[in-house]
Scaffold this motif. Sequence first.
Motif, PDB file in Angstrom:
ATOM      1  N   GLY A  36      72.268 159.029  65.259  1.00 52.03           N
ATOM      2  CA  GLY A  36      71.276 157.719  64.354  1.00 52.03           C
ATOM      3  C   GLY A  36      71.866 157.947  62.906  1.00 52.03           C
ATOM      4  O   GLY A  36      73.504 157.670  63.236  1.00 52.03           O
ATOM      5  N   GLY A  37      71.380 157.641  61.565  1.00 52.85           N
ATOM      6  CA  GLY A  37      71.986 156.950  59.982  1.00 52.85           C
ATOM      7  C   GLY A  37      71.418 156.358  59.115  1.00 52.85           C
ATOM      8  O   GLY A  37      70.251 156.895  59.446  1.00 52.85           O
ATOM      9  N   ARG A  38      71.820 156.147  58.479  1.00 50.57           N
ATOM     10  CA  ARG A  38      70.739 155.425  57.375  1.00 50.57           C
ATOM     11  C   ARG A  38      69.914 154.408  57.370  1.00 50.57           C
ATOM     12  O   ARG A  38      70.044 153.902  58.322  1.00 50.57           O
ATOM     13  N   MET A  39      68.621 154.984  56.326  1.00 47.98           N
ATOM     14  CA  MET A  39      67.713 153.909  56.280  1.00 47.98           C
ATOM     15  C   MET A  39      68.516 152.398  55.411  1.00 47.98           C
ATOM     16  O   MET A  39      69.067 152.583  55.001  1.00 47.98           O
ATOM     17  N   ASP A  40      67.397 150.940  56.011  1.00 49.02           N
ATOM     18  CA  ASP A  40      68.035 150.070  55.451  1.00 49.02           C
ATOM     19  C   ASP A  40      67.003 149.643  54.432  1.00 49.02           C
ATOM     20  O   ASP A  40      66.058 150.433  54.821  1.00 49.02           O
ATOM     21  N   PRO A  41      67.520 149.208  53.798  1.00 53.32           N
ATOM     22  CA  PRO A  41      65.968 148.865  52.376  1.00 53.32           C
ATOM     23  C   PRO A  41      64.867 148.372  53.534  1.00 53.32           C
ATOM     24  O   PRO A  41      64.981 147.254  54.094  1.00 53.32           O
ATOM     25  N   GLY A  42      63.726 148.537  53.177  1.00 50.79           N
ATOM     26  CA  GLY A  42      62.641 148.429  53.508  1.00 50.79           C
ATOM     27  C   GLY A  42      62.113 149.037  54.803  1.00 50.79           C
ATOM     28  O   GLY A  42      60.780 148.070  55.505  1.00 50.79           O
ATOM     29  N   GLU A  43      62.950 150.289  55.543  1.00 49.63           N
ATOM     30  CA  GLU A  43      62.744 150.166  56.699  1.00 49.63           C
ATOM     31  C   GLU A  43      62.089 151.728  56.580  1.00 49.63           C
ATOM     32  O   GLU A  43      62.251 152.111  55.820  1.00 49.63           O
ATOM     33  N   THR A  44      60.924 151.664  57.652  1.00 51.85           N
ATOM     34  CA  THR A  44      60.296 153.360  57.127  1.00 51.85           C
ATOM     35  C   THR A  44      61.493 153.953  58.017  1.00 51.85           C
ATOM     36  O   THR A  44      62.297 153.752  58.960  1.00 51.85           O
ATOM     37  N   PRO A  45      61.444 155.377  58.171  1.00 49.24           N
ATOM     38  CA  PRO A  45      62.259 156.418  58.978  1.00 49.24           C
ATOM     39  C   PRO A  45      61.806 156.087  60.154  1.00 49.24           C
ATOM     40  O   PRO A  45      63.079 156.581  60.677  1.00 49.24           O
ATOM     41  N   GLU A  46      61.120 155.977  61.313  1.00 46.13           N
ATOM     42  CA  GLU A  46      60.317 155.677  62.358  1.00 46.13           C
ATOM     43  C   GLU A  46      61.332 154.452  63.005  1.00 46.13           C
ATOM     44  O   GLU A  46      61.586 154.674  64.061  1.00 46.13           O
ATOM     45  N   GLN A  47      61.230 153.041  62.038  1.00 51.17           N
ATOM     46  CA  GLN A  47      62.110 152.108  62.220  1.00 51.17           C
ATOM     47  C   GLN A  47      63.123 152.412  61.857  1.00 51.17           C
ATOM     48  O   GLN A  47      64.151 152.339  63.070  1.00 51.17           O
ATOM     49  N   CYS A  48      64.359 152.868  61.046  1.00 53.79           N
ATOM     50  CA  CYS A  48      65.894 153.404  61.150  1.00 53.79           C
ATOM     51  C   CYS A  48      66.086 154.329  62.578  1.00 53.79           C
ATOM     52  O   CYS A  48      66.933 154.313  63.209  1.00 53.79           O
ATOM     53  N   ALA A  49      64.849 154.832  63.217  1.00 53.12           N
ATOM     54  CA  ALA A  49      65.485 155.700  63.702  1.00 53.12           C
ATOM     55  C   ALA A  49      65.326 155.306  65.170  1.00 53.12           C
ATOM     56  O   ALA A  49      66.650 155.173  66.241  1.00 53.12           O
ATOM     57  N   ILE A  50      64.685 154.585  65.557  1.00 54.08           N
ATOM     58  CA  ILE A  50      64.650 153.848  66.523  1.00 54.08           C
ATOM     59  C   ILE A  50      65.974 152.524  66.708  1.00 54.08           C
ATOM     60  O   ILE A  50      66.278 152.521  67.552  1.00 54.08           O
ATOM     61  N   ARG A  51      66.313 151.922  65.590  1.00 54.13           N
ATOM     62  CA  ARG A  51      67.503 151.111  65.338  1.00 54.13           C
ATOM     63  C   ARG A  51      68.119 151.318  65.114  1.00 54.13           C
ATOM     64  O   ARG A  51      69.175 151.282  66.371  1.00 54.13           O
ATOM     65  N   GLU A  52      68.910 152.217  65.228  1.00 52.00           N
ATOM     66  CA  GLU A  52      70.122 153.661  65.355  1.00 52.00           C
ATOM     67  C   GLU A  52      70.386 154.130  66.683  1.00 52.00           C
ATOM     68  O   GLU A  52      70.969 154.212  67.157  1.00 52.00           O
ATOM     69  N   ILE A  53      69.157 154.715  67.182  1.00 50.11           N
ATOM     70  CA  ILE A  53      69.176 155.184  68.801  1.00 50.11           C
ATOM     71  C   ILE A  53      69.625 153.897  69.848  1.00 50.11           C
ATOM     72  O   ILE A  53      71.288 153.860  70.814  1.00 50.11           O
ATOM     73  N   GLU A  54      69.067 152.246  69.419  1.00 53.74           N
ATOM     74  CA  GLU A  54      69.617 150.845  70.313  1.00 53.74           C
ATOM     75  C   GLU A  54      70.828 150.450  69.571  1.00 53.74           C
ATOM     76  O   GLU A  54      71.518 150.600  70.690  1.00 53.74           O
ATOM     77  N   GLU A  55      71.564 150.364  68.591  1.00 60.78           N
ATOM     78  CA  GLU A  55      72.950 150.633  67.903  1.00 60.78           C
ATOM     79  C   GLU A  55      73.971 151.439  68.535  1.00 60.78           C
ATOM     80  O   GLU A  55      75.220 150.891  68.849  1.00 60.78           O
TER      81      GLU A  55
END
Length: 133
Positions: A36-55
């Motif tokens: 996991g990691g930090r949220m990007d501006p304008g991102e929801t927690p769910e979007q952050c979770a999905i992005r961080e796992i992929e990254e």
Amino acid sequence: MIDQPNAASVGIIRDGTILIIKRAKAPYQNLWTFPGGRMDPGETPEQCAIREIEEELGLVIRNPRHALTQELGRDGTYRLAVFATTDFSGTIRPSDEVADYKWADPGMLPALRTTSRLDDVIGECFKLLGENW
């Protein structure tokens, strides 16, 4: 009351085990925890979770469910939304942020240096999804 999350992580559960990573970089370098990691501006927690796992791992997760939000770091620097899912696909391809990874079972945790209260967080993820830990 915890303020809005500014970071997200995910407990990915498979066959009674949970995917944990060993952080390669600060914060929490060399500790086992969830990806996991930090949220990007304008991102929801769910979007952050999905992005961080992929990254971090190259996996695609679906249907993340919110398990809890915890304050971490000095003075609650991180307000971490923790999600859990069993719905994922792909092959694990760790990024340079990940020193190691493993599918952990309850017997492994005592021997590992983990982030604070990781065992309790894992328990919440399993309970949320109706899985045994």
